[in-house]
Design an enzyme around this catalytic site. Sequence first.
Site, PDB file in Angstrom:
ATOM      1  N   LEU A   1      15.450  96.546  -8.768  1.00  0.00           N
ATOM      2  CA  LEU A   1      16.067  97.410  -9.774  1.00  0.00           C
ATOM      3  C   LEU A   1      16.152  96.683 -11.102  1.00  0.00           C
ATOM      4  O   LEU A   1      16.642  95.563 -11.171  1.00  0.00           O
ATOM      5  CB  LEU A   1      17.477  97.811  -9.334  1.00  0.00           C
ATOM      6  CG  LEU A   1      17.600  98.418  -7.943  1.00  0.00           C
ATOM      7  CD1 LEU A   1      19.067  98.670  -7.612  1.00  0.00           C
ATOM      8  CD2 LEU A   1      16.793  99.702  -7.843  1.00  0.00           C
TER       9      LEU A   1
ATOM     10  N   ARG B   1      24.779  88.277 -18.867  1.00  0.00           N
ATOM     11  CA  ARG B   1      24.421  87.112 -18.068  1.00  0.00           C
ATOM     12  C   ARG B   1      23.106  86.488 -18.558  1.00  0.00           C
ATOM     13  O   ARG B   1      22.095  87.164 -18.658  1.00  0.00           O
ATOM     14  CB  ARG B   1      24.318  87.485 -16.576  1.00  0.00           C
ATOM     15  CG  ARG B   1      25.676  87.589 -15.931  1.00  0.00           C
ATOM     16  CD  ARG B   1      25.584  88.029 -14.497  1.00  0.00           C
ATOM     17  NE  ARG B   1      25.275  89.454 -14.381  1.00  0.00           N
ATOM     18  CZ  ARG B   1      25.099  90.085 -13.215  1.00  0.00           C
ATOM     19  NH1 ARG B   1      25.189  89.413 -12.088  1.00  0.00           N
ATOM     20  NH2 ARG B   1      24.848  91.369 -13.198  1.00  0.00           N
TER      21      ARG B   1
ATOM     22  N   GLY C   1       8.334  87.870 -27.338  1.00  0.00           N
ATOM     23  CA  GLY C   1       9.667  87.902 -27.952  1.00  0.00           C
ATOM     24  C   GLY C   1      10.327  86.546 -27.846  1.00  0.00           C
ATOM     25  O   GLY C   1       9.642  85.515 -27.827  1.00  0.00           O
TER      26      GLY C   1
ATOM     27  N   CYS D   1      18.854  88.248 -13.158  1.00  0.00           N
ATOM     28  CA  CYS D   1      17.913  87.897 -12.089  1.00  0.00           C
ATOM     29  C   CYS D   1      16.959  86.779 -12.458  1.00  0.00           C
ATOM     30  O   CYS D   1      16.925  85.741 -11.796  1.00  0.00           O
ATOM     31  CB  CYS D   1      17.081  89.122 -11.707  1.00  0.00           C
ATOM     32  SG  CYS D   1      17.922  90.220 -10.588  1.00  0.00           S
TER      33      CYS D   1
ATOM     34  N   LYS E   1      19.462  92.706 -22.597  1.00  0.00           N
ATOM     35  CA  LYS E   1      18.439  93.698 -22.935  1.00  0.00           C
ATOM     36  C   LYS E   1      19.139  95.004 -23.277  1.00  0.00           C
ATOM     37  O   LYS E   1      20.354  95.132 -23.052  1.00  0.00           O
ATOM     38  CB  LYS E   1      17.435  93.863 -21.800  1.00  0.00           C
ATOM     39  CG  LYS E   1      17.983  94.504 -20.536  1.00  0.00           C
ATOM     40  CD  LYS E   1      16.840  94.642 -19.557  1.00  0.00           C
ATOM     41  CE  LYS E   1      17.072  95.767 -18.596  1.00  0.00           C
ATOM     42  NZ  LYS E   1      16.004  95.938 -17.646  1.00  0.00           N
TER      43      LYS E   1
ATOM     44  N   ASN F   1       9.434  88.422  -9.011  1.00  0.00           N
ATOM     45  CA  ASN F   1      10.187  87.997 -10.196  1.00  0.00           C
ATOM     46  C   ASN F   1       9.466  86.857 -10.918  1.00  0.00           C
ATOM     47  O   ASN F   1       9.338  86.868 -12.145  1.00  0.00           O
ATOM     48  CB  ASN F   1      11.582  87.506  -9.796  1.00  0.00           C
ATOM     49  CG  ASN F   1      12.599  88.622  -9.804  1.00  0.00           C
ATOM     50  OD1 ASN F   1      12.292  89.743 -10.200  1.00  0.00           O
ATOM     51  ND2 ASN F   1      13.798  88.331  -9.360  1.00  0.00           N
TER      52      ASN F   1
ATOM     53  N   LEU G   1       4.063  92.244 -21.105  1.00  0.00           N
ATOM     54  CA  LEU G   1       3.287  91.493 -22.085  1.00  0.00           C
ATOM     55  C   LEU G   1       3.904  91.660 -23.472  1.00  0.00           C
ATOM     56  O   LEU G   1       3.214  91.563 -24.476  1.00  0.00           O
ATOM     57  CB  LEU G   1       1.824  91.967 -22.087  1.00  0.00           C
ATOM     58  CG  LEU G   1       0.985  91.576 -20.867  1.00  0.00           C
ATOM     59  CD1 LEU G   1      -0.439  92.117 -20.988  1.00  0.00           C
ATOM     60  CD2 LEU G   1       0.945  90.045 -20.694  1.00  0.00           C
TER      61      LEU G   1
ATOM     62  N   ASP H   1      34.475  96.176  -1.990  1.00  0.00           N
ATOM     63  CA  ASP H   1      34.436  95.026  -2.905  1.00  0.00           C
ATOM     64  C   ASP H   1      35.729  94.238  -2.733  1.00  0.00           C
ATOM     65  O   ASP H   1      36.725  94.760  -2.218  1.00  0.00           O
ATOM     66  CB  ASP H   1      34.275  95.497  -4.359  1.00  0.00           C
ATOM     67  CG  ASP H   1      33.713  94.387  -5.252  1.00  0.00           C
ATOM     68  OD1 ASP H   1      32.520  94.441  -5.581  1.00  0.00           O
ATOM     69  OD2 ASP H   1      34.482  93.472  -5.609  1.00  0.00           O
TER      70      ASP H   1
HETATM   71  C1  UDX Z   1      14.442  92.121 -13.395  1.00  0.00           C
HETATM   72  C2  UDX Z   1      13.284  92.702 -12.543  1.00  0.00           C
HETATM   73  O1  UDX Z   1      12.471  93.544 -13.384  1.00  0.00           O
HETATM   74  C3  UDX Z   1      13.833  93.465 -11.370  1.00  0.00           C
HETATM   75  O2  UDX Z   1      12.754  93.914 -10.552  1.00  0.00           O
HETATM   76  C4  UDX Z   1      14.723  92.538 -10.550  1.00  0.00           C
HETATM   77  O3  UDX Z   1      15.264  93.209  -9.447  1.00  0.00           O
HETATM   78  C5  UDX Z   1      15.844  91.994 -11.425  1.00  0.00           C
HETATM   79  O4  UDX Z   1      15.280  91.328 -12.567  1.00  0.00           O
HETATM   80  P1  UDX Z   1      16.121  93.005 -15.247  1.00  0.00           P
HETATM   81  O5  UDX Z   1      16.563  91.590 -15.341  1.00  0.00           O
HETATM   82  O6  UDX Z   1      17.143  94.058 -15.163  1.00  0.00           O
HETATM   83  O7  UDX Z   1      15.171  93.189 -13.961  1.00  0.00           O
HETATM   84  O8  UDX Z   1      15.250  93.347 -16.532  1.00  0.00           O
HETATM   85  P2  UDX Z   1      13.728  93.384 -16.981  1.00  0.00           P
HETATM   86  O9  UDX Z   1      13.485  94.670 -17.653  1.00  0.00           O
HETATM   87  O10 UDX Z   1      12.816  92.998 -15.907  1.00  0.00           O
HETATM   88  O11 UDX Z   1      13.739  92.282 -18.135  1.00  0.00           O
HETATM   89  C6  UDX Z   1      14.076  90.932 -17.877  1.00  0.00           C
HETATM   90  C7  UDX Z   1      13.996  90.127 -19.145  1.00  0.00           C
HETATM   91  O12 UDX Z   1      12.643  89.978 -19.570  1.00  0.00           O
HETATM   92  C8  UDX Z   1      14.734  90.746 -20.339  1.00  0.00           C
HETATM   93  O13 UDX Z   1      15.435  89.719 -21.005  1.00  0.00           O
HETATM   94  C9  UDX Z   1      13.627  91.299 -21.207  1.00  0.00           C
HETATM   95  O14 UDX Z   1      13.978  91.319 -22.557  1.00  0.00           O
HETATM   96  C10 UDX Z   1      12.505  90.316 -20.937  1.00  0.00           C
HETATM   97  N1  UDX Z   1      11.149  90.862 -21.134  1.00  0.00           N
HETATM   98  C11 UDX Z   1      10.677  91.851 -20.320  1.00  0.00           C
HETATM   99  C12 UDX Z   1      10.329  90.338 -22.137  1.00  0.00           C
HETATM  100  O15 UDX Z   1      10.723  89.434 -22.882  1.00  0.00           O
HETATM  101  N2  UDX Z   1       9.054  90.828 -22.277  1.00  0.00           N
HETATM  102  C13 UDX Z   1       8.550  91.815 -21.479  1.00  0.00           C
HETATM  103  O16 UDX Z   1       7.378  92.187 -21.654  1.00  0.00           O
HETATM  104  C14 UDX Z   1       9.400  92.353 -20.474  1.00  0.00           C
END
Ligand code: UDX
Length: 449
Positions: free
Chosen positions: A153, A327, A253, A260, A320, A208, A250, A36
């Site tokens: 991930l 971020r 919220g 991401c 989350k 995504n 689904l 890094d």
């Molecule tokens: C996501 C993708 O899942 C992952 O495959 C990619 O590599 C990076 O982006 P991440 O951002 O860590 O991962 O979290 P994720 O659990 O996917 O949730 C993303 C956002 O969606 C969160 O803010 C979560 O609160 C929201 N979310 C998720 C909802 O509002 N409703 C859902 O049903 C699922």
Amino acid sequence: MSAGEKPKIGVFGAGWVGLVTGACFAELGHEVIVRDVLPERIAALESGRVPLHEPELPELLERNRERLTFTLEVDDAVSAPIMFVCVGTPPTYSGDADLSAVWTVVDQLPELEERAILVMKSTVPVGTGEKVRAALDARGLAHVGYVSNPEFLSEGSAVRDFMHPDRVVVGAFTEADGAAVTALYEPLETTVVQADVASAEMIKLAANAFLMTRISFINEIANVCEATGADVVKVAEGVGLDHRLGPHFLRAGIGWGGSCFPKDGVALKQLASNSGYHFQLLNAVIEVNELQKRRVVGKLAKHLGSLRGKTIALLGLAFKPNTNDMRDAPSLILAPRLLAEGAVVRGWDPVALEEAKQALRGVELSETLLEALTDADGAVIVTEWDELSGLLTSELRDAMRTPLIVDGRNLLDPGEARAAGFVYESIGRAAHDLDVLPETEEPETKLHQ
Ligand code: UDX
């Protein structure tokens, strides 16, 4: 490297993706060197401190200390025949991905004598592989292979996602390079999707975008549920049991945030428009997400009237649960929106308070739920932390000036919340979110009717 020996792995970038990738490959028996550019990050890792909150990662790093090295030097990392690029690709003002960190890695590669493979895990626009390939060739590094191997991930479960992937995507220019990267994942016994480089890049962006689309879709259904008297949680259950649709993503919220979705959504939108295509659906998906967060303000005002001078507690600040990542967290939109309405804004989070200090200007940060809720006129559940399942106590209710909860994640049971003496609003559960004062244990409130 003798036959049967696992190849050494280099990792550029000690962020979420780099550290999880490095730690997991070490767990699978590889010697791993992580590089890094941040001296404090490398110093922390060398002394056994993990600079981010990710379940299982500290244990994994500790267990594999012998096989893991951290360095600031490019020359150390390029001693590995397979080098993963796990650097950040944040958005630029134009919405395009900023690939400067990716290009720095490519440009800093020394004159390698041995054959090596550069593996792209960072999320990059379609076409990046072609460009890197051309740049390597132009520098006389034709013997350095290039493979796209996007990460899927999810923060909070990244180690589990790496070790038990739904699939691994490998996009290569040559069969031999694809086979070498595929072999690394053999112990995981997963499906490997072998593709051309451009398709591998697009798989990540499309996956995504599809997940974002599902969330915005259910959020719009939730808004229609509110207007028509249906309950989105029931609706999602009934919809998700259709095997063609499935139950995931689904949860209605206040919308998505994170490292991401926001940046990759905009990057795909710009990638399309740079190529002359207007990606109408994705534009709408992004806009729905923006508006969804702001609906919280209306729900508060419905009960409190003007928010000027009212104290509102934001419960959960990370984007989350199980992460300290702020971020593009919804709290970053909600806090300034409420401040602009003249509210006094408090914030509580079990792990992200330090990060919130930098990110949430003008917000009073609280160490405990009780401190955040004392004399508050309303509380918003922004992140569904486990700790908030225990919110419905008489101590917390009585501490609030008005016991109003706007549950932005549908975490609590509406009946239980009301029975515990709270005025409760959630997302898309009109059947339960009646605009009435609680029937039992009714506290004195100054609610605007
Ligand atoms: C996501 C993708 O899942 C992952 O495959 C990619 O590599 C990076 O982006 P991440 O951002 O860590 O991962 O979290 P994720 O659990 O996917 O949730 C993303 C956002 O969606 C969160 O803010 C979560 O609160 C929201 N979310 C998720 C909802 O509002 N409703 C859902 O049903 C699922």
